[in-house]
Structures are given as structure tokens and as C-alpha cells.
Design a protein around this motif. Structure first.
Motif, PDB file in Angstrom:
ATOM      1  N   ILE A  17      -1.672  42.590  34.712  1.00 41.82           N
ATOM      2  CA  ILE A  17      -2.038  41.306  34.109  1.00 41.82           C
ATOM      3  C   ILE A  17      -1.520  40.159  34.958  1.00 41.82           C
ATOM      4  O   ILE A  17      -2.230  39.187  35.228  1.00 41.82           O
TER       5      ILE A  17
ATOM      6  N   LYS B 120       0.257  42.181  24.371  1.00 41.08           N
ATOM      7  CA  LYS B 120       0.508  42.566  22.993  1.00 41.08           C
ATOM      8  C   LYS B 120      -0.684  43.308  22.416  1.00 41.08           C
ATOM      9  O   LYS B 120      -1.824  43.107  22.813  1.00 41.08           O
TER      10      LYS B 120
ATOM     11  N   SER C 228      -6.401  40.816  20.826  1.00 36.02           N
ATOM     12  CA  SER C 228      -5.309  41.779  20.745  1.00 36.02           C
ATOM     13  C   SER C 228      -5.459  42.734  19.574  1.00 36.02           C
ATOM     14  O   SER C 228      -4.592  43.546  19.314  1.00 36.02           O
TER      15      SER C 228
ATOM     16  N   ILE D 140      -6.785  33.612  38.234  1.00 41.16           N
ATOM     17  CA  ILE D 140      -7.200  32.670  37.191  1.00 41.16           C
ATOM     18  C   ILE D 140      -6.501  31.330  37.379  1.00 41.16           C
ATOM     19  O   ILE D 140      -7.117  30.259  37.317  1.00 41.16           O
TER      20      ILE D 140
ATOM     21  N   ILE E   2      -9.819  28.421  29.456  1.00 41.42           N
ATOM     22  CA  ILE E   2     -10.297  29.456  30.373  1.00 41.42           C
ATOM     23  C   ILE E   2      -9.232  30.532  30.562  1.00 41.42           C
ATOM     24  O   ILE E   2      -9.522  31.729  30.583  1.00 41.42           O
ATOM     25  N   MET E   3      -7.996  30.088  30.658  1.00 46.43           N
ATOM     26  CA  MET E   3      -6.909  31.079  30.804  1.00 46.43           C
ATOM     27  C   MET E   3      -6.874  32.001  29.600  1.00 46.43           C
ATOM     28  O   MET E   3      -6.596  33.196  29.718  1.00 46.43           O
TER      29      MET E   3
ATOM     30  N   TYR F 111      -3.556  39.721  38.152  1.00 44.44           N
ATOM     31  CA  TYR F 111      -4.872  39.169  37.833  1.00 44.44           C
ATOM     32  C   TYR F 111      -4.766  37.677  37.511  1.00 44.44           C
ATOM     33  O   TYR F 111      -5.629  36.874  37.866  1.00 44.44           O
TER      34      TYR F 111
ATOM     35  N   TRP G 175       4.804  43.172  20.881  1.00 41.81           N
ATOM     36  CA  TRP G 175       4.759  42.396  22.127  1.00 41.81           C
ATOM     37  C   TRP G 175       6.079  42.463  22.849  1.00 41.81           C
ATOM     38  O   TRP G 175       7.072  41.921  22.361  1.00 41.81           O
TER      39      TRP G 175
ATOM     40  N   MET H 111     -15.489  37.822  26.092  1.00 44.61           N
ATOM     41  CA  MET H 111     -14.945  37.106  27.246  1.00 44.61           C
ATOM     42  C   MET H 111     -16.064  36.368  27.967  1.00 44.61           C
ATOM     43  O   MET H 111     -15.926  35.190  28.301  1.00 44.61           O
TER      44      MET H 111
ATOM     45  N   ALA I 114      -9.447  32.677  27.740  1.00 43.65           N
ATOM     46  CA  ALA I 114     -10.649  33.511  27.729  1.00 43.65           C
ATOM     47  C   ALA I 114     -10.477  34.710  28.646  1.00 43.65           C
ATOM     48  O   ALA I 114     -11.149  35.730  28.490  1.00 43.65           O
ATOM     49  N   ALA I 115      -9.556  34.571  29.630  1.00 43.97           N
ATOM     50  CA  ALA I 115      -9.291  35.677  30.540  1.00 43.97           C
ATOM     51  C   ALA I 115      -8.531  36.728  29.766  1.00 43.97           C
ATOM     52  O   ALA I 115      -7.308  36.640  29.599  1.00 43.97           O
ATOM     53  N   VAL I 116      -9.256  37.742  29.298  1.00 44.61           N
ATOM     54  CA  VAL I 116      -8.712  38.658  28.290  1.00 44.61           C
ATOM     55  C   VAL I 116      -7.347  39.251  28.636  1.00 44.61           C
ATOM     56  O   VAL I 116      -6.438  39.207  27.807  1.00 44.61           O
ATOM     57  N   PRO I 117      -7.171  39.795  29.814  1.00 43.81           N
ATOM     58  CA  PRO I 117      -5.847  40.397  30.068  1.00 43.81           C
ATOM     59  C   PRO I 117      -4.728  39.373  29.955  1.00 43.81           C
ATOM     60  O   PRO I 117      -3.655  39.670  29.436  1.00 43.81           O
ATOM     61  N   LEU I 118      -4.974  38.163  30.432  1.00 47.23           N
ATOM     62  CA  LEU I 118      -3.950  37.125  30.288  1.00 47.23           C
ATOM     63  C   LEU I 118      -3.776  36.770  28.822  1.00 47.23           C
ATOM     64  O   LEU I 118      -2.669  36.522  28.348  1.00 47.23           O
ATOM     65  N   ASP I 119      -4.886  36.805  28.089  1.00 55.05           N
ATOM     66  CA  ASP I 119      -4.792  36.494  26.672  1.00 55.05           C
ATOM     67  C   ASP I 119      -3.931  37.506  25.944  1.00 55.05           C
ATOM     68  O   ASP I 119      -3.269  37.185  24.954  1.00 55.05           O
ATOM     69  N   TRP I 120      -3.918  38.729  26.433  1.00 53.06           N
ATOM     70  CA  TRP I 120      -3.072  39.736  25.785  1.00 53.06           C
ATOM     71  C   TRP I 120      -1.601  39.340  25.837  1.00 53.06           C
ATOM     72  O   TRP I 120      -0.805  39.788  25.026  1.00 53.06           O
ATOM     73  N   GLN I 121      -1.242  38.527  26.805  1.00 55.19           N
ATOM     74  CA  GLN I 121       0.115  37.994  26.817  1.00 55.19           C
ATOM     75  C   GLN I 121       0.206  36.696  26.026  1.00 55.19           C
ATOM     76  O   GLN I 121       1.169  36.452  25.315  1.00 55.19           O
ATOM     77  N   LEU I 122      -0.815  35.851  26.166  1.00 52.32           N
ATOM     78  CA  LEU I 122      -0.678  34.489  25.663  1.00 52.32           C
ATOM     79  C   LEU I 122      -1.097  34.294  24.207  1.00 52.32           C
ATOM     80  O   LEU I 122      -0.666  33.321  23.582  1.00 52.32           O
ATOM     81  N   THR I 123      -1.953  35.178  23.684  1.00 52.00           N
ATOM     82  CA  THR I 123      -2.404  34.926  22.327  1.00 52.00           C
ATOM     83  C   THR I 123      -1.238  35.041  21.364  1.00 52.00           C
ATOM     84  O   THR I 123      -0.278  35.773  21.589  1.00 52.00           O
TER      85      THR I 123
ATOM     86  N   LEU J  42       4.674  31.066  27.874  1.00 57.13           N
ATOM     87  CA  LEU J  42       4.720  31.893  29.078  1.00 57.13           C
ATOM     88  C   LEU J  42       6.009  32.707  29.148  1.00 57.13           C
ATOM     89  O   LEU J  42       6.079  33.709  29.847  1.00 57.13           O
TER      90      LEU J  42
END
Lengths: 350, 558, 199
Positions: A51, A196, B319, A58, B381-382, A54, A189, B331, B384-393, B458
């Protein structure tokens, strides 16, 4: 009409950089392993690293867009501001341009196209990884406001701490987690190990971690689940090679039966403690609360509400509500003597 | 109509009516202008109330391991703050602006259904009262419950009878059901008005963009609000009739609630944001002295946003454990929606380009909006970037993002709208100096708070936590975030003061203080009850430009 | 500043035609109600086959042929009523309109009878299982809309009998009929989902 450029616009650009620096400086730059600061960019596990890598693309794309559009904005505002001593005529009335509209439609579509492809690939990479045969299988059950951790193949049940072996390139040992919920929606998480994944009743969710550095990793429940959502912390303890097996062996044993703590044992079994808690090797088989067989082997009480010291154990037993208001363990209204004995017993549960 | 003509009798009574008479007039009014102002005043009132709740939240979170408020109190605070801000600040501002301005902008005398208009307003107000009444009413006979504490999106099964005792969740449900009906009434009214009451010559492509966007928003409301209503009815069935819609013990699905909620929830945030765009699309041209660049593209982009927004909802659920196919689909759709949104930003920029930009207060607010909305879109957009969203959501990054959109985007546009149309509605200008203080203070406070807020996200800070431990690296960041609130409060205080003072002492505005081009500026400030003395007839999208520039009218270039 | 004489008149003297506000409003109502029904239908479809315990649809549901025919016929009778109204045949209008009301009442009565049978004989209630919850919710939501329609229809009949309805009210009556056709169309969907697909 006086000429005025908002000065705070420029100020805020400087401030933006300061905040960013502050924020990043909060994360230890030279640390070797995990600390309490769970920076999503300081990763120690394969999915988290995928992640983070990647994300660089972005962030780069977003940064470029930001610089270009903000530049255009500031340029436009500066160049086309109304100047004093202007001739008072209206500027050329331009209604639009099909070519320009096309240009700034097509270019963003292309950017989106590229981003979508890269993203789709990373999604598959992280989500569709299946467990190799050597993977450790763990079941994580979310409760209102603690985590039950079960190792079905090892016959271990513990709480709030997920112990896993470190994974080396020579000997990869990822851990695959099955996520279940006993009540409401939670989310697992641990930022430095993986993204998470929600923990939802009547739904089987899976995730995996592959930690590459030993240490203790902090995490939180990340889906609001009621009163003590804030104090539903997760600790993932990654053991160096060989150490995990030692831990597992210790966890598999029954509870100690120290004769000195018999009085406390009696208190435990005569009060309703047994309705909620399990102690392996005894008749206590309650499932509502955490398994206490190896209570003292854990770092904290109440999934992070307090450190696991004798004083805090006593405080918890006296009145759990004082450490974790709203949790489902009531004040048992024990006398001082009962409490001393009970605590002495609990402290033997290593 | 100010020029004194002794032959025309005074239409104002000689003696000022009593407060009771004036209040009664408001209670029974069906005049779109009065109702519009009532909507907006109520919204600003709840902005202050919900803002104060947020201030308490930030006070609690300023330092680690804090106990300014108890955990349950905190949980109620963020639930009611969120619910009130979306439904009792955002929605009534939308309704108020559209009800006030749409008839004026299309040369009509009132809305299509004036009584329905009044009905909608009172339903909204009743809903708002219900939500806040829950603090007193929810304990009921059992003593359980207070205000709702389930979060503004009230995920199942936390909202079920088993986990939400007492009536707090029911107050949440009922207040939104009631005010939702009001919103649907308002939306129907706007669409009927725009389709059936435009003045002669005003084809759909000659309407002000503001009107177009309000039509699109109303259409979205008609389609997006019913899923929430449906889900809430299902929740009531579960809680009161023993239904199993979201009862996981009976095989029900908690995720189904999430789907239904976000099918509403995502279009809802565009419903909140597009009226901001509407204000900006009126203000930016006037203060750049050029027509909007690409009128049809703006119409097309807004419509596209409306349609695509109905297909992105699960980006709030990345998530939840959907398949990679599901995640990828949403996405792509979410990334796609950035294209029409970008088109609009570029069109606004192009409107300013080559113009003569005047830095009046409405324009300053819109400039801040452009800068901030860009950032909000990029953090989008960040996400919407699914893998990043897995951290940020579900972290403070998301909280920062959506506050950036709603405050940095929408609220700044609304500020601009207030500065722009206050003179029309009241006949008086807002004080420029106080306005500058308001904007400057609020801008500083907004950035202090919400720029900083991205960083704890973050660093792993989840949302909706009433406190946090000291060793996580979040302390200073939260402190700075909380300090920003002080500036925002100061800014809002300046605005409130400005409004109150200017109502009495503001300089007289005249019909057209900004030298603008749409029909609302062709009548007096404030407009008479009947809006226009004679029904206007128009020939282009800027009838007053044609009037003021007979040598170079717009209709020559159509 | 005066307006019309200063604002330019368009060259065309073509008539300025705008849609009727009533039609637009009822169209909006139908759109929004369709959105709501869609969600209940989606919930129904989602939960097909997922009930953990019985009774199950195949065991207890009987296809409501009579009530469906009645409801669909009522759409025909209401069209006939409107036609009579346009031709100013008031007695015929009242007759066809009453027929619509009767057919609607039969539909509701039939639904009530079916529910009684399900509850008393098969012990299927809204809380029994997922099927019970989704069935009663969806069919009930539709029935509530039929009830509202029935009330409107009765109101129009009463007003007509009191001779309070004039020719100009034709559009208002047409709007009631639009709503009625919508209710009918929803029944077609509900019927298909519950009694055809869901079994």
C-alpha cells in the motif's frame, strides 16, 4: 474599489509546509522497529508495504495536479486583477471554447484511466492473496470493546494481543486472520502491518499480515462500536524465530494452581466471575468476557485501558468502570478482603 | 421603488407592527422570500449550535487522556454535530437559497406551490427540534437514552434494540424522516417552478447556472433521499415490530444498511456541495466581469456529476470486505467523478482568466473556495485509491477530507453567497471591514484545524474516539487542530455581528450594487412581495448585460 | 427601474409554452416514490432464500389472482372515468369512478384476508424470519399507498356528488389517476418479485 490581495493566501502556503514538516517530524525518522507512532508509511509487513509503495504514485499525481492548478489560480488572480486607473471598460466577453473543454476533459480521463489500472492491480495483489500452507491461521472475534484471539490449530484462546511469528524471506510465515464479530461492527486496524478490514457480525472477512520485523505493533478498532470504541486497542506482538513457539507452548498450558492463592480461587468461583470468564483447566467456562488463563502474560488490561500491573489489576477488579466507563464488567461489590485474595489469585495466572 | 413620488401612496404602514404581528406573519407566510430567509436564518442558528458542539469535541481532544466530557457525552456530541450539520444546516441552506433566489432569477412571482413551500419549512424545523429534544425526551420512562450516540450514519446493528436502548436512536430516525419529507417537498417545488414558471424567452439554456444547479440538486434529492427514508423505516420495523432487516442473529445483513445509507449518503454530499457551486457560478463571473466560461459544459458537467454520484456509494465501504471486483468498480466510478468536477474548476478559472477581478468579499470567499476545493478533491482521489483507503478510511484523514469539502468548499461559497445576496434581500450592504475580519480569521482557523487534521489520520488515529493515549504521536497535532477552532469561532462571531449591525446600519444597497446581470438585480432591494412590477421578457442568459450594453448584447452571440 | 419595456422582446412571437406545474409535481412524486419502493424491492430480492427458519414462501404463499385482476382493472375503469369526464358525461364519470373505488377496496380486503391467513394459520408475522419481515414490509408499503389512493378517490367522488367539481378540475382528476396508475405499476413489480421470483 481598492486593490487587495488576501495576504493570508501566501501565509497559508508557508504554513502548509510547516504543518507537514511538523506532522512528519512526529514520526521517528531513524527508528529501527515499531514504536507507539503508527505511521502508515513506516511499514513492517508485506500488505502495508504494498500500500505504501502504491501510495507514492498517487501522492505524486496529486502533488503535480495541485501545483499546476494552484499555480494557474494564483497566476490568474495576480495577472487579471482589477487595477486602479483602469479604463473602466468591460473585458472581452468570452463564452467558451469547445477545443479547450475537450482538452481538459480528455487529459483528466487519461489520468484517471492510468490510476485505475494501477489501483486495480494493487487491489488484486493485496486482496486476492491466498494463504500458503505454512501460514498461521488466527480467528479474531470483535466484542464490545475487546478482542478475542483464537488459534484453532494450536488450541489457544487469548485476548487483545495477537502474537505472530516474524516472517523472513527465507522462511515466509504470513498470518491469515479470520474476522468475526460477536455483536456490532468493528474494524481491525494495525496501520504498520496492513490496511484495515471491518469485523462485521454474520459476515466472514479475511485479511493477512506478514510482519518482517519483531516488535509490538499498536492498532485500534476503527469502526465506531459504542461507548468504549476509543479504548479497544490492538497489540500485535511479532516474535523472532523460535520465540513464537515458546509463547504458544506457554499459552497452551492450563492455568497454574498455586496453593497459596486458593482463597482467591474460591472467591473467583463463588462469585459470578465464572459466568463470563474462562480459565483453562478449571470449571470456569464463561465466554462473554476475555479468557483469563494467562492474564498476566499480557501487556495491558481492558484492551489498552490500563497497563497490566498489580495496582491496575486491583483497580480493575475493584471497579472496572473507573478504568473503562461503560464496559460490560460490573462493579462486583467485593469486600476488601475478597478483593485482596482474588487479586492474589489473578496475579498467578501467568 | 425608492424615488419618492408624492402621487404614489406609501405602502408601508405608518406605525411599525408589533412583534406578535410580525411573528404571526412569519408563521403563516407562504412567500418564498420570507420562507427562504427563515430557512437560512434557522440554518445559521444551527450552524452555531452544532459548531459549539464541535468546539467541545475539540476541547476534549486537544490533549491526550482527557476527561472534559464522559465517553457517552462525547459520542452524543459527534453524532448530533454531524446529523445537525448535514440535515439542519446544509439542507436548509440549500432549500433557503433555492427558495429565495429561483423565482427571482426566472422572473416568477413565487414558487409553484407556495403552501407546499411553507409545509416543507415547518417540517424541517420540527425535525431539527426533534433531534435536539432527544436530550430531554429520550430518557422516557426507563431512564435510558439521551441524544443519539450512534454516529451520523447510524450503522447497524449498533442501532438495533439490543445495542441502542431507550429512544435515542428513534429520535435520530424520526427527526430525519420528518425533515426528509420537507426536503422532498422543497425539491418538488423547485423543479415544478423551474419547468413551469420561467418568464418569456427564458429557455432552459438561458437560465442562470444557479437555477440549473438547483434543479439538478432537487432531482438528486428526489432520488437519493428515499433510500434513507426506506432504510429508516426498515430500522423502525426492526426496533418496534421485531423485524429482521438488520438483525444479524436472524440472518440479516449489517452491510445492507451501509449500502442503503450510502446510496443516500453519497449523493447527499453532492446535494450539499452543488449549491455551493451554484453560488460560485454566479459570483465568479460578476466579479471577473466576464460571462461564465463554457455554460453548456457546466450544465453538462453538473448533470454528469448528479448521475455518476448515484454509482459511487460503496467507496465509503471499501474496508467492509467486498470482492476485489466490487472494490474496483466503485474505485473506477469514484475516480470518474473527478473528471466533471475538474471541468468545473477549470471553467471557473477560465472565467477569471482575461477578466478584471475585483476582490470584493463574495469573490474573496470564492477564491478561497477554489483553492480549498481543489485540495479537498485531491484528498478525495487519495481516498478513491482503494489500497490507500484501506489505511485512511475511518481515520482522521477522512474527517479532514470531508470537512475540507463541506467547510472549505461549501461553507465558503455560502459565505460568498451571503455577502453577495444580503444586499438584495435586505436592501443594505454588509460592512466590508468586518467582512474581511470574518473571512481572514475563519480562513486562518480553518486551515490551522483542517490542514493539520490530515496528519493524525496518516499516523493511525481512528475517528470517533473520545480520547487517545499519549505515546501515539498525535498530541501536538490535535492541539493545533483544536486551537484553530478559536479563530473559526472569532470569524463566525464577526459574521454574526456584521449581519446584526448591517441590518440596521448598513449602507443602502440599491437595486444592483454589484453591477450584475441576472434578473434578481432587476428589481428593488428588497424585492416587493410580487417580485417584479412587470413580468420580464428575456433574450439571453444575461438580460441585464443586454440592457446595459445595447451595442453588444449577449443574444448576438447565441 | 422598470423592466419589461426596457428588456428586449424576442423576435419570435411564438407562444411561450411551459409544462403544467401539477404534472411536473406529480411526476416528481412518482419518481421519488419509485426510488423508495426500489429499495424495499432490493431488500426483498437480497433476502430471498436467506431465512434461517420457516415458514418459507413456497409453503405459504398463494398467488393473489383475484386481487391483481381487480387492481389492474381499476386502472382501466379510471381511464374510462376520465374519458367520461372529458366528454362531460358526469353520471358515467361517477359510475366508473365508483367502480374504481370498489375494485380498490376489493384489493385491500383481499390483502387483509391473505395477511390474516398467513398470521393465524401459518404463524408468519413480520418478526418471524427474514421472509416475514420483507414480505409484510413490501406488501404493506404498497397497501399503504393503495389506501392513500383510495382516500383520494373517495374524496373526489364525494366532491363530485356534492357538485363541487368543475370542468377546470380535469387536470386535478388526471393527477389522481396518474398516482393511481403508479400504484398499479408498483403492484406489477411487487407481484413479480414476491409471487413469481421469490417463490
Amino acid at each position: 474599489m481598492q486593490f487587495f490581495i488576501p495576504n493570508n493566501c501566501r501565509l497559508i502556503n508557508k504554513a502548509w509546509f510547516i504543518f507537514f514538516a511538523l506532522g512528519l517530524s512526529a514520526a521517528p525518522v531513524f527508528a529501527d522497529g515499531p514504536s507507539g507512532v503508527t505511521n502508515i508509511f513506516k511499514t513492517y509487513s508485506t500488505p502495508a508495504r504494498a500500500i505504501a509503495n502504491y501510495t507514492i504514485l498517487i501522492l505524486a499525481v496529486c502533488a503535480v495536479i495541485f501545483v499546476i492548478v494552484t499555480g494557474l489560480l494564483f497566476y490568474t488572480v495576480a495577472r487579471f486583477r482589477h487595477r486602479r486607473g483602469d479604463d473602466g471598460r468591460e473585458p472581452a466577453q468570452v463564452y467558451g471554447s469547445n477545443q479547450i473543454e475537450l482538452a481538459w476533459t480528455v487529459i483528466p480521463i487519461l489520468i484517471v484511466f492510468v490510476l485505475s489500472l494501477v489501483t486495480a492491480r494493487t487491489i488484486a495483489e493485496v486482496q486476492n492473496a491466498g494463504p500458503p500452507s505454512k501460514a498461521l491461521k488466527v480467528t479474531v472475534v470483535g466484542h464490545q470493546w475487546w478482542w478475542e484471539i483464537r488459534y484453532p490449530d494450536l488450541n489457544i484462546v487469548t485476548a487483545n494481543e495477537l502474537h505472530v511469528p516474524v516472517s523472513e524471506t527465507a522462511q515466509p510465515r504470513p498470518s491469515f486472520l479470520s474476522l468475526e464479530s460477536a455483536d456490532v461492527a468493528h474494524s481491525f486496524w494495525v496501520p504498520q502491518l496492513a490496511g484495515k478490514t471491518d469485523v462485521i457480525p454474520n459476515r466472514d472477512n479475511r485479511m493477512w499480515i506478514e510482519p518482517t520485523t519483531p516488535g509490538t505493533y499498536l492498532g485500534n478498532c476503527a469502526e465506531y462500536c459504542g461507548t468504549q470504541h476509543a479504548r479497544m486497542l490492538i497489540r500485535v506482538i511479532v516474535h523472532p524465530a523460535g520465540e513464537f513457539e515458546k509463547w504458544a507452548a506457554a499459552q497452551q498450558s492450563d492455568a497454574g494452581n498455586d496453593a497459596q492463592a486458593k482463597a482467591g480461587r474460591d472467591v473467583f468461583f463463588s462469585t459470578s466471575c465464572v459466568n463470563c470468564h474462562t480459565i483453562k483447566g478449571t470449571e470456569a467456562r464463561g465466554k462473554f468476557g476475555p479468557d483469563l488463563t494467562h492474564l498476566m502474560s499480557r501487556q495491558t488490561l481492558g484492551s489498552g485501558a490500563a497497563l497490566n500491573t498489580p495496582e491496575e489489576v486491583r483497580a480493575w477488579v475493584r471497579n472496572p468502570q473507573s478504568l473503562k466507563q461503560g464496559c460490560y464488567m460490573p462493579d462486583m461489590q467485593l469486600t476488601d478482603e475478597e478483593m485482596d485474595q482474588l487479586v492474589r489469585y489473578l496475579l498467578t495466572l501467568n | 421603488m425608492g424615488a419618492a413620488n408624492p402621487e404614489i401612496p406609501l405602502t408601508r404602514p405608518l406605525v411599525s407592527p408589533s412583534i406578535v404581528t410580525r411573528l404571526h406573519a412569519l408563521v403563516v407566510t407562504v412567500d418564498h422570500k420570507k420562507l427562504g430567509l427563515m430557512y437560512i436564518s434557522s440554518a445559521l442558528f444551527f450552524l452555531v449550535v452544532a459548531g459549539l458542539m464541535a468546539s467541545v469535541i475539540r476541547l476534549q481532544l486537544a490533549v491526550p487522556n482527557s476527561n472534559v466530557v464522559a465517553p457517552d457525552t462525547f459520542n452524543r456530541l459527534f453524532t448530533v454535530h454531524g446529523t445537525a450539520m448535514v440535515f439542519f444546516v446544509g439542507m436548509p441552506i440549500v432549500a433557503g437559497l433555492s427558495n429565495y433566489l429561483v423565482p427571482l432569477m426566472i422572473g416568477a412571482r413565487d414558487m409553484a406551490f407556495p403552501r407546499l413551500n411553507a409545509f416543507g419549512f415547518w417540517m424541517f424545523l420540527f425535525g431539527a427540534v426533534l433531534l435536539y429534544f432527544s436530550y430531554i425526551g429520550a430518557p422516557g420512562m426507563s431512564g435510558h437514552g439521551s441524544a443519539p450516540d450512534v454516529g451520523w450514519f447510524a450503522y447497524a446493528p449498533l442501532t438495533g434494540r439490543a445495542f441502542s436502548r431507550g429512544n435515542s436512536t428513534d429520535y435520530w430516525t424520526l427527526s430525519l424522516l420528518v425533515s426528509g419529507i420537507g426536503s422532498l417537498a422543497s425539491a418538488t417545488n423547485v423543479i415544478a417552478t423551474v419547468f413551469s414558471m420561467r418568464c418569456k424567452g427564458m429557455t432552459l439554456m438561458r437560465m442562470p447556472l444557479f437555477v440549473w444547479m438547483m434543479v439538478v440538486v432537487s432531482g438528486m434529492m428526489l432520488v437519493a433521499l428515499p433510500p434513507l427514508t426506506a432504510a429508516q423505516i426498515m430500522l423502525l420495523v426492526d426496533r418496534y415490530l421485531g423485524g429482521n432487516f438488520f438483525n444479524t442473529q436472524a440472518g440479516g445483513s449489517a452491510v445492507l444498511w451501509q449500502h442503503f445509507f450510502w446510496i443516500f449518503g453519497h449523493p447527499e454530499v453532492y446535494i450539499l456541495m452543488i449549491p455551493g457551486f451554484a453560488c460560485a457560478s454566479e459570483i465568479i463571473p460578476v466579479f471577473s466581469r466576464k460571462p461564465i466560461f463554457g455554460y453548456s459544459a457546466m450544465v453538462g458537467a453538473t448533470t454528469m456529476i448528479a448521475f455518476v454520484s448515484m454509482g459511487v456509494w460503496a467507496h465509503h465501504m471499501f474496508s467492509v470486505g467486498m470482492t476485489s471486483v466490487g472494490n474496483t468498480f466503485f474505485m473506477v466510478s469514484t475516480m470518474m467523478i473527478s473528471v466533471p468536477t475538474g471541468i468545473k474548476i477549470f471553467n471557473w478559472l477560465a472565467t477569471m482568466y482575461g477578466g478584471k477581478i475585483r476582490f470584493e468579499l463574495p469573490m474573496l470567499c470564492c477564491l478561497a473556495f477554489l483553492f480549498q476545493f481543489l485540495i479537498a478533491g485531491l484528498t478525495g482521489i487519495m481516498l478513491a485509491a482503494v489500497p490507500l483507503d484501506w489505511q485512511l478510511t475511518d481515520s482522521y484523514f477522512v474527517v479532514a477530507h470531508f470537512h475540507y469539502v463541506l467547510i472549505g468548499g461549501m461553507l465558503f461559497c455560502i459565505f460568498g453567497g451571503i455577502y453577495y445576496w444580503f444586499p438584495k434581500a435586505t436592501g443594505r450592504m454588509l460592512n466590508r471591514k468586518l467582512g474581511l475580519w470574518h473571512v481572514a480569521l475563519f480562513f486562518i482557523g480553518f486551515h490551522l484545524t483542517f490542514d493539520t487534521m490530515h496528519i493524525p489520520g496518516l499516523l493511525g488515529m481512528p475517528r470517533r474516539i473520545y480520547t487517545y493515549d499519549a505515546g501515539r504521536g498525535w498530541n501536538t497535532l490535535n492541539l493545533i487542530t483544536s486551537i484553530g477552532v478559536i479563530f473559526q469561532i472569532a470569524g463566525i462571531a464577526c459574521l454574526a455581528l456584521n449581519i446584526l449591525i448591517s441590518l440596521r446600519k448598513g449602507s443602502k444597497a440599491g437595486d444592483d450594487p454589484w453591477d450584475a446581470w441576472t434578473l434578481e438585480w432587476a428589481t428593488t432591494s428588497p424585492p416587493p412581495e410580487y417580485n417584479f412590477e412587470t413580468v420580464p421578457v428575456v433574450r439571453s442568459a444575461r438580460p441585464l448585460w443586454d440592457l446595459k450594453h445595447p451595442e453588444d448584447p449577449d443574444w448576438k452571440y447565441e | 427601474m422598470t423592466n419589461a419595456d426596457a428588456l428586449y422582446l424576442p423576435d419570435e412571437t411564438a407562444p411561450w409554452r411551459l409544462p403544467s406545474r401539477r404534472k411536473v409535481a406529480i411526476a416528481c412524486l412518482i419518481l421519488t416514490e419509485s426510488a423508495m419502493f426500489t429499495i424495499f424491492v432490493v431488500a426483498y430480492l437480497f433476502y430471498i432464500g436467506k431465512s434461517l427458519t420457516g415458514p418459507y414462501p413456497a409453503e405459504v404463499l398463494k398467488t393473489p389472482i383475484l386481487s391483481t385482476i381487480c387492481l389492474l382493472a381499476s386502472s382501466v375503469t379510471i381511464v374510462m372515468a376520465e374519458r367520461s369526464f372529458k366528454r362531460e358525461r358526469i353520471e358515467a364519470f361517477r359510475l366508473w369512478w365508483s367502480a374504481t373505488i370498489v375494485l380498490a377496496a376489493i384489493f385491500l380486503g383481499s390483502t387483509a384476508a391473505e395477511w390474516k391467513r398467513l398470521i393465524v394459520d401459518h404463524h408468519l408475522t413480520i418478526s418471524t424470519n427474514l421472509f416475514g419481515t420483507t414480505f409484510y414490509s413490501l406488501v404493506g408499503l404498497h397497501a399503504s399507498h393503495v389506501t392513500v389512493g383510495l382516500t383520494l378517490l373517495t374524496l373526489v367522488l364525494v366532491l363530485s356528488l356534492k357538485k363541487s367539481i368543475r370542468r377546470a378540475d380535469g387536470e386535478r382528476i388526471e393527477m389522481v389517476s396518474w398516482y393511481w396508475h403508479f400504484v398499479d405499476a408498483v403492484w406489477v413489480v411487487v407481484f413479480t418479485v414476491v409471487y413469481v421470483i421469490g417463490r
